[in-house]
Write a protein that holds these residues in place. Structure first.
Motif, mmCIF file in Angstrom:
data_model
loop_
_atom_site.group_PDB
_atom_site.id
_atom_site.type_symbol
_atom_site.label_atom_id
_atom_site.label_comp_id
_atom_site.label_asym_id
_atom_site.label_seq_id
_atom_site.Cartn_x
_atom_site.Cartn_y
_atom_site.Cartn_z
ATOM 1 N N ILE A 37 -12.029 18.187 -46.939
ATOM 2 C CA ILE A 37 -13.289 18.265 -46.192
ATOM 3 C C ILE A 37 -13.020 18.177 -44.687
ATOM 4 C CG2 ILE A 37 -15.476 17.066 -45.738
ATOM 5 C CD1 ILE A 37 -15.463 16.342 -48.785
ATOM 6 N N CYS A 38 -12.117 17.268 -44.291
ATOM 7 C CA CYS A 38 -11.741 17.151 -42.874
ATOM 8 C C CYS A 38 -11.208 18.494 -42.359
ATOM 9 C CB CYS A 38 -10.664 16.088 -42.674
ATOM 10 S SG CYS A 38 -11.251 14.422 -42.885
ATOM 11 N N ALA A 39 -10.350 19.126 -43.172
ATOM 12 C CA ALA A 39 -9.739 20.391 -42.751
ATOM 13 C C ALA A 39 -10.804 21.476 -42.571
ATOM 14 C CB ALA A 39 -8.698 20.836 -43.772
ATOM 15 N N TRP A 44 -13.949 24.757 -38.946
ATOM 16 C CA TRP A 44 -15.267 25.205 -38.493
ATOM 17 C C TRP A 44 -15.412 24.993 -36.980
ATOM 18 C CZ3 TRP A 44 -19.822 22.386 -36.952
ATOM 19 C CH2 TRP A 44 -20.981 23.186 -36.884
ATOM 20 N N PHE A 45 -15.018 23.815 -36.509
ATOM 21 C CA PHE A 45 -15.053 23.526 -35.070
ATOM 22 C C PHE A 45 -14.173 24.512 -34.306
ATOM 23 C CE2 PHE A 45 -16.530 19.100 -36.004
ATOM 24 C CZ PHE A 45 -17.643 19.133 -35.167
ATOM 25 N N GLU A 77 -8.097 22.766 -26.285
ATOM 26 C CA GLU A 77 -9.175 22.287 -27.158
ATOM 27 C C GLU A 77 -8.801 22.440 -28.626
ATOM 28 O OE1 GLU A 77 -13.345 22.683 -26.191
ATOM 29 O OE2 GLU A 77 -12.731 23.783 -24.399
ATOM 30 N N LEU A 78 -8.136 23.555 -28.944
ATOM 31 C CA LEU A 78 -7.716 23.756 -30.336
ATOM 32 C C LEU A 78 -6.696 22.704 -30.763
ATOM 33 C CD1 LEU A 78 -7.395 27.632 -30.736
ATOM 34 C CD2 LEU A 78 -9.203 26.129 -31.560
ATOM 35 N N MET A 79 -5.785 22.389 -29.854
ATOM 36 C CA MET A 79 -4.779 21.365 -30.148
ATOM 37 C C MET A 79 -5.459 20.023 -30.401
ATOM 38 S SD MET A 79 -1.383 22.309 -29.670
ATOM 39 C CE MET A 79 -0.428 21.207 -28.646
ATOM 40 N N LEU A 80 -6.465 19.744 -29.590
ATOM 41 C CA LEU A 80 -7.207 18.497 -29.722
ATOM 42 C C LEU A 80 -7.918 18.437 -31.079
ATOM 43 C CD1 LEU A 80 -7.097 16.517 -27.385
ATOM 44 C CD2 LEU A 80 -9.509 16.999 -26.951
ATOM 45 N N ILE A 81 -8.548 19.563 -31.435
ATOM 46 C CA ILE A 81 -9.246 19.629 -32.733
ATOM 47 C C ILE A 81 -8.241 19.414 -33.864
ATOM 48 C CG2 ILE A 81 -10.478 21.157 -34.338
ATOM 49 C CD1 ILE A 81 -11.803 22.439 -31.876
ATOM 50 N N ALA A 82 -7.090 20.086 -33.748
ATOM 51 C CA ALA A 82 -6.058 19.972 -34.787
ATOM 52 C C ALA A 82 -5.596 18.528 -34.923
ATOM 53 C CB ALA A 82 -4.884 20.882 -34.457
ATOM 54 N N PHE A 84 -7.152 15.789 -34.031
ATOM 55 C CA PHE A 84 -8.231 14.943 -34.532
ATOM 56 C C PHE A 84 -8.412 15.151 -36.040
ATOM 57 C CE2 PHE A 84 -12.619 13.429 -34.919
ATOM 58 C CZ PHE A 84 -12.479 12.225 -34.267
ATOM 59 N N THR A 85 -8.347 16.414 -36.467
ATOM 60 C CA THR A 85 -8.478 16.738 -37.891
ATOM 61 C C THR A 85 -7.378 16.060 -38.694
ATOM 62 O OG1 THR A 85 -9.347 18.900 -37.273
ATOM 63 C CG2 THR A 85 -8.638 18.637 -39.551
ATOM 64 N N PHE A 86 -6.158 16.172 -38.175
ATOM 65 C CA PHE A 86 -5.018 15.579 -38.879
ATOM 66 C C PHE A 86 -5.193 14.064 -39.005
ATOM 67 C CE2 PHE A 86 -0.840 13.549 -38.875
ATOM 68 C CZ PHE A 86 -0.297 14.122 -40.003
ATOM 69 N N MET A 87 -5.611 13.439 -37.906
ATOM 70 C CA MET A 87 -5.757 11.985 -37.932
ATOM 71 C C MET A 87 -6.857 11.556 -38.898
ATOM 72 S SD MET A 87 -4.771 10.667 -34.106
ATOM 73 C CE MET A 87 -6.439 10.467 -33.684
ATOM 74 N N ALA A 88 -7.992 12.262 -38.836
ATOM 75 C CA ALA A 88 -9.115 11.927 -39.725
ATOM 76 C C ALA A 88 -8.687 12.090 -41.186
ATOM 77 C CB ALA A 88 -10.309 12.810 -39.417
ATOM 78 N N ALA A 89 -8.007 13.210 -41.484
ATOM 79 C CA ALA A 89 -7.570 13.473 -42.859
ATOM 80 C C ALA A 89 -6.617 12.374 -43.318
ATOM 81 C CB ALA A 89 -6.890 14.836 -42.944
#
Lengths: 215, 99
Positions: A37-39, A44-45, A77-82, A84-89
């Motif tokens: 779900i995080c991914a 999407w972001f 921004e994409l790196m940041l999203i990546a 953040f996604t990795f950390m959340a997951a």
């Protein structure tokens, strides 16, 4: 001295000890679902950001290649999203696995967790270095495929140290990753399928197999 | 025919010793603390079972250091592997006998 029941019990004990001492079995299906779900949210972001930037850039070249916009702002921004996604997951995956180990009264951190972590980390770290170098050289279109391939290799390697079924998730990631090398421009979709959809399918399967309360 | 009980090894009657052997069969070597955690037994209990297995020649003990701390690791011997497998065969026969 030994009855049939006792013999059976002894064999079950042996099997349990062999499993417990060689595999990290607390990995929860919910961890997979949460990571998936995080991914999907992350993808999407990222997709929104890319659309936003490409409209702003207003290029008449209609390209699908979502990794071919090397604008510094978008990249950051994409790196940041990546990240953040990795950390959340990772955090969610950890929480569900922690809860499962509590429930089964197996210590979370031990010999098997250490082995699993080391053997997953080796392909992932090497993959990370390779991908960073790719980005430095401007091969953005290969990033998503490479993520899938290295992650797939890490899972196949990890399968010796945790639930054996994770090997199939690894194979699926590898197939998807390799195909995506020939579908340059659809990287984000492959990424979302591999890290989102496959994780959710795998997580549901594992939950169904091992954690579902059978009535 | 051989009585299936004959192939059962008295040394492995204890759950702890059976557990130690199971763990060592799938792990090349393992240290005292990991073993203790896996089997969930006390220091003294585990130590006495381990020395029993060592006296029987089923396990090898290696004493080493990590920094200043002692780190004792255990591994299975050829004789131990053979004895354990025979014991497994014995258990199997006991269960087969039920049919």
């Amino acid at each position: 001295m030994y009855s049939q029941d006792e013999s059976l019990e002894a064999l079950q004990d042996i099997k349990k000890m062999m499993e417990r001492s060689s595999r990290f079995i607390s990995l929860s299906g919910w961890s997979g679902i949460a990571a998936g779900i995080c991914a999907l949210l992350g993808a999407w972001f990222a997709h929104n950001k890319i659309t936003q930037y490409s409209t702003e850039a207003n290029t008449d070249k209609t390209t699908h290649d979502i990794f071919s916009f090397p604008q510094i702002g978008l990249l950051q921004e994409l790196m940041l999203i990546a990240l953040f996604t990795f950390m959340a997951a990772f955090v969610f995956a950890f929480i569900f696995t922690y809860l499962r180990s509590k429930k089964n009264k197996i210590p979370l951190w031990g010999l098997t967790a250490k082995r699993l972590l080391i053997n997953t980390a080796i392909p992932m770290m090497v993959g990370g270095i390779v991908i960073l170098r790719m980005m430095q050289l401007g091969y953005y279109e290969l990033v998503a495929s490479s993520c899938l391939v290295f992650y797939g290799l890490a899972l196949v390697n990890a399968s010796k140290y945790t639930l054996a079924e994770i090997r199939y998730l690894g194979y699926a990631e590898l197939i998807l990753g390799v195909i995506s090398f020939w579908e340059i421009g659809f990287g984000l979709y492959f990424w979302a399928a591999g890290f989102g959809v496959l994780h959710i399918i795998y997580g549901t399967w594992m939950w169904w197999k091992y954690e579902r309360v059978k009535s | 025919m051989k009585n299936p009980i004959d192939s059962l090894n008295k040394v492995f009657d204890s759950r702890v010793r059976l557990g130690v052997m199971s763990v060592l069969l799938v792990n090349e070597e393992i240290n005292f603390n990991d073993l203790k955690e896996l089997l969930q037994v006390t220091d003294g209990n585990l130590a006495s079972h381990l020395s029993n297995l060592e006296e029987n020649g089923y396990i090898k003990v290696k004493k080493g250091f990590i920094g200043r701390k002692t780190n004792t690791t255990y591994s299975i011997t050829k004789a131990g592997e053979k004895a354990f497998k025979e014991h497994l065969g014995g258990l199997e026969n006991m269960i087969k006998g039920a049919k």
